[in-house]
Design a protein around this motif. Structure first.
Motif: not given
Length: 144
Positions: A97-126
């Motif tokens: 899972e990839v996110h252009i922005s850092n979802i963990h530094q944004r609004e509270d509702f964006r900090k939780k990824s439901v879909t990441a559980e189906g992935c082997i990893g996540q890249i966020s904010g780069l």
């Protein structure tokens, strides 16, 4: 090696929407960046972008037996799509899972990824670099 890159809602609006978060480069420049990296890695990449959840789910299902890996930016669906999560789990294709922005530094509702559980990893904010890092990482993991 074949990799499917899936982008969710509003990713097609890159370069237009919220430039302070997503930058000035458009969707086509993102695709070209990934294609260039794939060429250097001797890998085939295909792209799918949709603003419709069901179409994203269908593209994941159709990847079964065709692709070796998936890079996915579910965008807003990240935070609530059990359907996309279930599709990722059902095909059992390694996904990052990839996110252009850092979802963990944004609004509270964006900090939780439901879909990441189906992935082997996540890249966020780069930024766009997250996609090329995901491509390299996915290929290295698959080739092991």
């Amino acid at each position: 090696m074949r990799i499917l890159v899936i982008n969710g809602p509003n990713i097609n609006m890159l370069g237009i929407r919220e430039k302070n978060i997503y930058g000035n480069n458009d969707y086509n420049s993102l695709v070209e960046k990934i294609k260039k990296e794939a060429s250097e890695l001797n890998c085939q990449v295909d792209f799918f972008q949709s603003n419709i959840e069901g179409e994203i789910i269908t593209s994941i299902q159709k990847a079964l037996g065709v692709y070796d890996g998936i890079i996915i930016n579910p965008a807003a669906y990240t935070h609530y799509s059990i359907g996309i999560l279930d599709a990722l789990k059902s095909v059992n294709i390694p996904a990052i899972e990839v996110h252009i922005s850092n979802i963990h530094q944004r609004e509270d509702f964006r900090k939780k990824s439901v879909t990441a559980e189906g992935c082997i990893g996540q890249i966020s904010g780069l930024g766009f670099e997250g996609y090329t890092l995901a491509l390299r990482g996915l290929i290295n993991l698959i080739r092991k």
